[in-house]
Design an enzyme around this catalytic site. Structure first.
Site, PDB file in Angstrom:
ATOM      1  N   ASP A 179       0.864  -1.172   0.000  1.00  0.00           N
ATOM      2  CA  ASP A 179       0.000   0.000   0.000  1.00  0.00           C
ATOM      3  C   ASP A 179       0.910   1.234   0.000  1.00  0.00           C
ATOM      4  OD1 ASP A 179      -2.139   1.660  -0.101  1.00  0.00           O
ATOM      5  OD2 ASP A 179      -3.196   0.824   1.615  1.00  0.00           O
TER       6      ASP A 179
HETATM    7  C1  BGC Z   1      -4.935   3.366   0.004  1.00  0.00           C
HETATM    8  C2  BGC Z   1      -5.113   2.351  -1.091  1.00  0.00           C
HETATM    9  C3  BGC Z   1      -4.966   3.017  -2.432  1.00  0.00           C
HETATM   10  C4  BGC Z   1      -3.605   3.664  -2.500  1.00  0.00           C
HETATM   11  C5  BGC Z   1      -3.293   4.307  -3.837  1.00  0.00           C
HETATM   12  C6  BGC Z   1      -3.681   4.203  -0.168  1.00  0.00           C
HETATM   13  O1  BGC Z   1      -3.658   5.270   0.685  1.00  0.00           O
HETATM   14  O2  BGC Z   1      -4.926   2.719   1.252  1.00  0.00           O
HETATM   15  O3  BGC Z   1      -6.353   1.719  -0.954  1.00  0.00           O
HETATM   16  O4  BGC Z   1      -5.159   2.100  -3.456  1.00  0.00           O
HETATM   17  O5  BGC Z   1      -3.543   4.659  -1.501  1.00  0.00           O
HETATM   18  O6  BGC Z   1      -3.971   5.464  -4.037  1.00  0.00           O
END
Ligand code: BGC
Length: 757
Positions: free
Chosen positions: A288
């Site tokens: 993530d």
């Molecule tokens: C989130 C993810 C997301 C990623 C990319 C993160 O902060 O937890 O779910 O896909 O950002 O934007």
């Protein structure tokens, strides 16, 4: 260009010897050959993902770190980018990689296309309330169609974190509190995204996220610690992930949280032992955003370098924005702390997904301005969004059949801070939806009622004030605006019917939006109280991204329609329901608490050792509120009535190889054609490891005309009666089971069956 020609030539040769049957082997062969030409640095480059901070179609950035990123792309040090979208921008970015890097390996473009790219379907929590795999598929198809037309290859969806804590703002992205339903709907969502052939120009690679446990953050607080037992892990958290891994999904994303002391991103048990080894997942895992860096912040690594070591060894194949792999992986290999085969495996997984997408055949195939123009926000997309929205809404109350309203009604008051709001229905995680582009409730009603109907609109109060966007903290208007309230009272007084649009601002739920209070914010309750004193028939239309605590509204309103954040066609879809063009059929997938103190509240809880009152205080309860939710899981009304006949099983006692066959007659005894979701729950009242009081195991959505009846049958077997031990071993035990069948998790008939060894 030369490099691209070389790689393309290799692809072509391979393609000539390719049949459909051996395509999988061919991808292995192609990727193996490519890997044999790659240096260690180039393999590590594939494992690096950057976000776009600059306009790819514009001049080269001046900012040095952005400049470095451009150089990294050109030099094969980037495998993927996120937040680059649009046919032109993706084309330009792809060109940088393909035409400049030594091997010309294409980038894979990822983006959060959570419930639509430009045309928004309802938020996933709403869409799940359709209890309909076809609707879930349709929502993903809509998103895939538009996103791929904008040059995207990969969406960071679906989220399949099973959660029951309404304080956690990200419940809006998931399916709700039940692992069985989440498994079915997540598989369907992935089928909608990926289709049968990922290389088609309108299918997109999906990403099962967040692996794992994120929805169990303590006290519903964002990015907080997760400390759950392995029993909960195997029975509640993992089932949807296992289902999609077994069914086929291109990628996984891990999660921010610690899980039992180890950051999920650094967790080898989850990512290697379970996902890749036991479940046989052959795609790749992306971290993530910044979650590798956060391993050190959690206190589980000394520095970024050690975090990189832990993450890659644990099975996190791609680094999203921690900048940990590019600077340290080579060094870690040289020091013997990471095996080169681990890097090779990660790069292979990533290249294989690129192959499946057809990017080696044509790296620009998705960047097609003509298709972008035709497909995005087309009439077809809007129709799809409206259909999904109608199915997602849940009728919570309808006293004396107040709804549906006649289109000939003489006058309607439409009141509330969300009545005219064209932004809120788009929800959060809205990709490239244009601000204020949703059909508002007011517009939807105007589009529907007769030209003679007088509409009296009044805002009544404001909800969120100041900046309303994805990143900013939200501020609420907490001062009562007497003038606006008076206008609302007047509008209500001169109208036959009053519709009050209340709920949450679009940026009140989503990532970073945990709340300690889930009642209506601002002065909405003051407005409601004033209007409810007028002795008028009140219909409350709720727009929100999580269960909210509305005990007073539940008591005093005559009708309540939960519409979630219903997307681009929200107003039209709501009006379809309010005026009877569509009979509501949604059922809640998260329990609605009476107050925030009940959170997390969920139907599939354990019995406790003291479940019942014994005439004194010493039983499992609160002294100031009942144990039950305001509206239970599975609950939702229709304009028609359904009557359930007696449920019968074909036998009382079964061997463990046999299936239980259930049947009942369902009758539509009301006046309208309608759809009912018949739900089947089980309970094992005496198991080796104590089981929940109810667990959803089957359901059927049935459409019946007025006065029509139908025999409904279900078959339950080992997989439905079994569960996982704390060690993750599947157990199916003999003994008595209860089966509950009904229209929600509370209103059920109960029968008993038993299994003998
Ligand atoms: C989130 C993810 C997301 C990623 C990319 C993160 O902060 O937890 O779910 O896909 O950002 O934007």
């Amino acid at each position: 260009m030369k490099k691209y020609i070389t790689i393309w030539g290799a692809f072509l040769l391979l393609l000539l010897s390719c049949t459909k049957e051996n395509i999988v082997d061919k991808s292995d062969q192609f990727v193996d050959e490519l890997l044999s030409k790659m240096t260690l640095e180039e393999k590590i480059g594939q494992m690096n993902q950057y976000t776009s901070y600059w306009e790819m179609t514009g001049p080269a950035p001046k900012n040095s770190s952005a400049q470095k990123r451009l150089e990294d792309i050109k030099n094969g040090r980037v495998g993927s980018m996120l937040n680059v979208y649009g046919a032109k921008a993706t084309y330009e970015a792809q060109k940088l990689a393909v035409e400049n890097s030594r091997l010309g390996i294409p980038l894979i473009f990822g983006y959060d296309v959570i419930h639509g790219y430009k045309t928004m379907a309802p938020i996933p929590l709403g869409e799940a309330c359709a209890w309909d795999t076809e609707i879930s598929k349709l929502a993903s198809r809509l998103a895939a169609k538009e996103a791929t037309a904008a040059g995207l290859h990969w969406t960071f969806a679906p989220m399949m974190d099973v959660g029951s804590d309404a304080r956690w703002g990200r419940v809006m992205e998931g399916c709700g509190e039940d692992p069985y339903l989440a498994s079915l709907l997540s598989v369907a969502r992935i089928q909608g995204f990926e289709g049968d052939d990922l290389s088609k120009e309108n299918t997109i690679a999906a990403c099962a996220k967040h692996f794992a446990g994120y929805a169990y953050v303590e006290a519903g607080k964002e990015y907080n610690t997760v400390d759950i037992g392995t029993y909960t892990l195997h029975n509640m958290v993992l089932p949807p992930f296992k289902a999609v891994a077994k069914n086929g999904v291109s990628t996984f994303m891990n999660s921010f949280n610690l899980i039992n002391g180890t950051p999920a991103t650094a967790n080898p048990y989850l990512q290697r032992n379970l996902l890749k080894d036991k479940w046989g997942f052959d795609g790749y895992v992306v971290s993530d955003w910044g979650s590798i860096k956060e391993i050190a912040y959690h206190g589980a690594a000394e520095d970024l370098k050690q975090a990189a070591q832990l993450a890659i060894n644990a099975g996190s194949d791609m680094d999203m924005e921690s900048n940990a792999y590019l600077p340290y992986l080579k060094e870690l290999v040289e020091e013997g702390k990471v095996k080169e085969s681990v890097i090779e495996d990660a790069a292979r997984r990533i290249l294989k997904v690129k192959y499946k997408l057809g990017l080696f055949e044509n790296p620009y195939k998705y960047s097609n301005p003509k298709r972008e123009k035709e497909v995005i926000n087309s009439k077809e997309s809007r129709d799809m969004a409206r259909k999904i929205a109608r199915h997602s809404m849940v009728l919570l109350k309808n006293n004396e059949q107040l709804l549906p309203i006649s289109k000939q009604v003489k006058s309607i008051a439409i009141i509330g801070p969300l009545a005219k709001d064209k932004n809120t229905p788009l929800g959060s995680w809205r990709a490239q939806a244009v601000k204020n582009s949703a059909v508002s409730l007011l517009e939807g009603i105007k589009n529907t009622v007769s030209s003679n109907t007088k509409i009296n609109y009044a805002k009544g109060c404001d909800l969120a004030i100041g900046t309303r966007d994805f990143r900013a903290e939200l501020n609420f208007s907490n001062t009562i605006n007497k003038r606006e309230i008076d206008k609302a009272v007047n509008a209500a007084k001169k109208s036959d019917v009053v519709i009050l649009a209340l709920g949450e601002d679009c940026f009140q739920t989503g990532e970073g939006r945990s709340q300690t209070d889930i009642q209506l914010k601002g002065t909405q309750m003051e407005l409601f109280k004033k209007i409810s004193k007028l002795n008028k028939k009140i219909i409350v239309v709720l727009m929100n991204g999580r269960p909210i605590a509305i005990p007073e509204i539940a008591q005093k309103a005559d009708a309540i329609l939960e519409t979630w954040f219903a997307g681009s066609e929200a107003g039209n879809a709501i009006a379809d329901i309010l005026f009877g063009d569509f009979n509501p059929s949604g059922k809640l997938t998260m329990s609605f608490p009476r107050n925030v103190g009940q959170c997390p509240i969920y139907y599939n809880h354990m019995n406790t050792g003291r479940p019942n009152s014994s005439g004194n205080v010493f039983w499992s309860h609160y002294t100031d509120a009942p144990n039950t939710p305001l509206y239970p899981f599975g609950y939702g009304l229709s304009y028609t009535n359904f009557t359930y006949g007696t449920v019968k099983a074909d036998k009382e006692s079964y061997t463990k190889k046999e299936s239980v066959h259930l049947n009942l007659i369902l009758s539509n005894t009301g006046k309208f054609t309608g759809e009912e979701t018949v739900q089947v729950y089980i309970q094992d009242p005496a198991a080796t490891y104590a089981r929940p009081v109810k667990e959803l195991k089957a359901f059927q959505k049935v459409k019946l005309a007025s006065k029509e009846e139908k025999r409904i049958t279900f078959e339950l077997n080992k997989k439905d009666f079994g569960y996982y031990s704390p060690e993750g071993e599947f157990l199916f035990e003999s003994g008595t089971y209860y089966i509950y069948v009904g229209c929600n998790s509370r209103d059920v008939q109960k029968i008993a069956v038993s299994f003998i060894d």
